[in-house]
Write an enzyme that holds these catalytic residues in place. Structure first.
Site, PDB file in Angstrom:
ATOM      1  N   ASN A 136       0.446  -1.043   0.237  1.00 23.56           N
ATOM      2  CA  ASN A 136      -0.333   0.132   0.354  1.00 23.56           C
ATOM      3  C   ASN A 136       0.695   1.316  -0.166  1.00 23.56           C
ATOM      4  O   ASN A 136       1.113   1.905   0.783  1.00 23.56           O
ATOM      5  CB  ASN A 136      -1.049  -0.045   1.282  1.00 23.56           C
ATOM      6  N   LYS A 138       0.767   4.123  -0.296  1.00 26.55           N
ATOM      7  CA  LYS A 138      -0.334   5.281   0.394  1.00 26.55           C
ATOM      8  C   LYS A 138      -0.550   6.589  -0.508  1.00 26.55           C
ATOM      9  O   LYS A 138      -0.085   6.740  -1.743  1.00 26.55           O
ATOM     10  CB  LYS A 138      -0.260   5.618   1.722  1.00 26.55           C
ATOM     11  N   HIS A 191      -9.412   1.624   4.648  1.00 28.82           N
ATOM     12  CA  HIS A 191      -8.298   1.214   5.657  1.00 28.82           C
ATOM     13  C   HIS A 191      -9.011   2.397   6.780  1.00 28.82           C
ATOM     14  O   HIS A 191      -8.893   3.414   6.785  1.00 28.82           O
ATOM     15  CB  HIS A 191      -6.799   1.387   4.392  1.00 28.82           C
ATOM     16  N   GLU A 250      -7.174   4.847   8.053  1.00 27.18           N
ATOM     17  CA  GLU A 250      -6.248   6.284   7.543  1.00 27.18           C
ATOM     18  C   GLU A 250      -7.726   6.851   6.707  1.00 27.18           C
ATOM     19  O   GLU A 250      -7.867   8.158   7.171  1.00 27.18           O
ATOM     20  CB  GLU A 250      -5.762   6.297   6.498  1.00 27.18           C
ATOM     21  N   GLU A 292      -5.568  -4.924  10.190  1.00 25.80           N
ATOM     22  CA  GLU A 292      -4.301  -4.075  10.586  1.00 25.80           C
ATOM     23  C   GLU A 292      -4.976  -3.411  11.865  1.00 25.80           C
ATOM     24  O   GLU A 292      -6.434  -2.786  11.842  1.00 25.80           O
ATOM     25  CB  GLU A 292      -4.783  -3.469   9.494  1.00 25.80           C
ATOM     26  N   GLY A 298       2.670   1.717  10.890  1.00 24.65           N
ATOM     27  CA  GLY A 298       3.180   2.966  10.731  1.00 24.65           C
ATOM     28  C   GLY A 298       4.340   3.293  11.813  1.00 24.65           C
ATOM     29  O   GLY A 298       4.553   4.543  12.158  1.00 24.65           O
ATOM     30  N   SER A 323       2.914  -2.637  10.459  1.00 21.88           N
ATOM     31  CA  SER A 323       4.859  -2.233  10.180  1.00 21.88           C
ATOM     32  C   SER A 323       5.235  -3.711  10.267  1.00 21.88           C
ATOM     33  O   SER A 323       6.489  -4.502  10.550  1.00 21.88           O
ATOM     34  CB  SER A 323       5.079  -1.709  12.201  1.00 21.88           C
TER      35      SER A 323
HETATM   36  P1  13P Z   1       3.322  -0.027   7.562  1.00 26.15           P
HETATM   37  O1  13P Z   1       3.546  -1.087   7.273  1.00 26.15           O
HETATM   38  O2  13P Z   1       3.661   1.790   7.339  1.00 26.15           O
HETATM   39  O3  13P Z   1       2.896  -0.478   9.568  1.00 26.15           O
HETATM   40  O4  13P Z   1       1.745   0.552   7.231  1.00 26.15           O
HETATM   41  C1  13P Z   1       0.545  -0.998   7.336  1.00 26.15           C
HETATM   42  C2  13P Z   1      -0.900  -0.043   6.450  1.00 26.15           C
HETATM   43  O5  13P Z   1      -0.988   0.874   6.778  1.00 26.15           O
HETATM   44  C3  13P Z   1      -0.943  -0.938   5.114  1.00 26.15           C
HETATM   45  O6  13P Z   1      -2.283  -0.700   4.433  1.00 26.15           O
END
Ligand code: 13P
Length: 257
Positions: free
Chosen positions: A13, A15, A99, A101, A171, A177, A217
Site C-alpha cells: 500500500n 498510500k 483502510h 486512515e 490491520e 506506521g 509494521s
Molecule cells: P505500515 O506497514 O507502514 O505499518 O503500514 C501498514 C498499512 O497501513 C498498510 O495498509
C-alpha cells in the site's frame, strides 16, 4: 499460510507516496530483487493515477496493480471520485477499502465501506477490506467484539460466492506506521477469529477459501514468522513496500513451507 485452500497475497500500500515517473524504475529494481514465485500473488496498491504505469511495468514482473479507494457510485456528478469501472479500465485487479486512515481522516463508515466493496465486486475487482482495533479498544479487551462487528458490517449483503473473491486485511491501528508489530501470536489469534466469523456467516468451505492478510509494521525481518501462522495468508505492507529490496524480502518470506 495454507496454500491448499487459498491464495497467498503480498500487497503493498503505497498510500500517498511515489510518483508516476518512479513506477517503472521501482518495478525494475523489485524484479531484480524478488524471487520468481508462482505461489504468491504480488500486488501494489498505488494512487489511482499510477495504476496504468503499474500495469505496464508490472506485466512482465508479475506484479498486479491495485487501487486504494473507490467511489460507491457507479458514475455521474461526483467531483473527484473514481469509480470501479475506471479502476477496471485502468487495469486494477484489486482495491483496498476501509483502510483505517480513510475511516479516520475521511470519516468513512462501515456501511460506506460495505457499499464500496460491493461496487468493486460488481466489476470483478477484488476488494481488500481492512479491519482493525485501536490501542484503546485492545486495552479494554474489546478487540474481538469490534473486529466481528467490522467484518459483519463490511460483508453485509455479500453472498457466499462473492465472499470468496474478497480479501480481509487485519490491520491493528496501533501497529500501522509505528514500528510496533503485533506478535505473530496476536495477529494469528485475530486472523483465526476473523475466519471464524466468516465461517459463521458463510460456512466452512467459504471461510477456508478467503485469504486473510496481516498489516502493520510488517517488514523483511518479521515477515517469515507472521507468515508461518496458519491463518495469516499474506501481508498488506505500507512503509516496507516503498523500498524494492524490503518488499522483495517479504515476498521471499512466503517461500517457506
Ligand atoms: P505500515 O506497514 O507502514 O505499518 O503500514 C501498514 C498499512 O497501513 C498498510 O495498509
Amino acid at each position: 499460510m495454507n496454500r491448499k485452500y487459498r491464495k497467498t497475497v503480498i500487497a503493498g500500500n503505497w498510500k500517498m507516496n511515489q510518483l508516476c515517473s518512479g513506477v517503472k524504475p521501482f518495478i525494475e529494481q523489485l524484479r531484480e530483487a524478488m524471487p520468481r514465485t508462482k505461489t504468491c500473488e504480488v500486488v501494489l496498491c498505488t494512487p489511482a493515477l499510477m495504476i496504468p504505469a503499474m500495469v505496464r511495468a508490472g506485466k512482465d514482473a508479475r506484479v498486479a496493480a491495485g487501487g486504494q479507494d473507490v467511489s460507491k457510485y457507479e458514475k455521474g456528478a461526483y467531483t473527484g471520485e473514481i469509480s470501479a469501472d475506471m479502476l477496471l479500465d485502468a487495469g486494477a485487479k484489486y482495491c483496498i477499502v476501509g483502510h483505517s486512515e480513510r475511516r479516520e481522516y475521511h470519516h468513512e463508515s462501515d456501511s460506506l465501506i460495505n457499499e464500496k466493496a460491493k461496487a468493486l465486486l460488481a466489476k470483478g475487482i477484488t476488494p481488500i477490506i481492512c479491519v482493525g482495533e485501536s490501542l484503546e479498544q485492545r486495552e479494554k479487551d474489546l478487540t474481538m467484539e469490534y473486529i466481528a462487528y467490522q467484518v459483519c458490517a463490511a460483508l453485509s449483503g455479500i453472498d457466499g460466492t462473492q465472499v470468496r473473491r474478497c480479501i480481509i486485511a487485519y490491520e491493528p491501528i496501533w501497529a500501522i506506521g509505528t514500528g510496533k508489530t503485533a506478535t505473530a501470536e496476536q495477529a494469528q489469534e485475530v486472523c483465526e477469529f476473523i475466519r471464524g466469523v466468516i465461517r459463521k456467516l458463510y460456512g466452512a468451505r467459504s471461510a477456508r477459501a478467503v485469504s486473510i492478510l496481516y498489516g502493520g509494521s510488517m517488514n523483511a525481518k518479521n515477515a517469515a514468522e507472521l507468515l508461518s501462522m496458519p491463518d495469516i495468508d499474506g501481508g498488506l505492507i505500507g512503509g516496507a513496500s516503498l523500498k524494492p529490496a524490503d518488499f522483495a524480502a517479504i515476498i521471499a518470506a512466503t517461500a517457506q513451507e
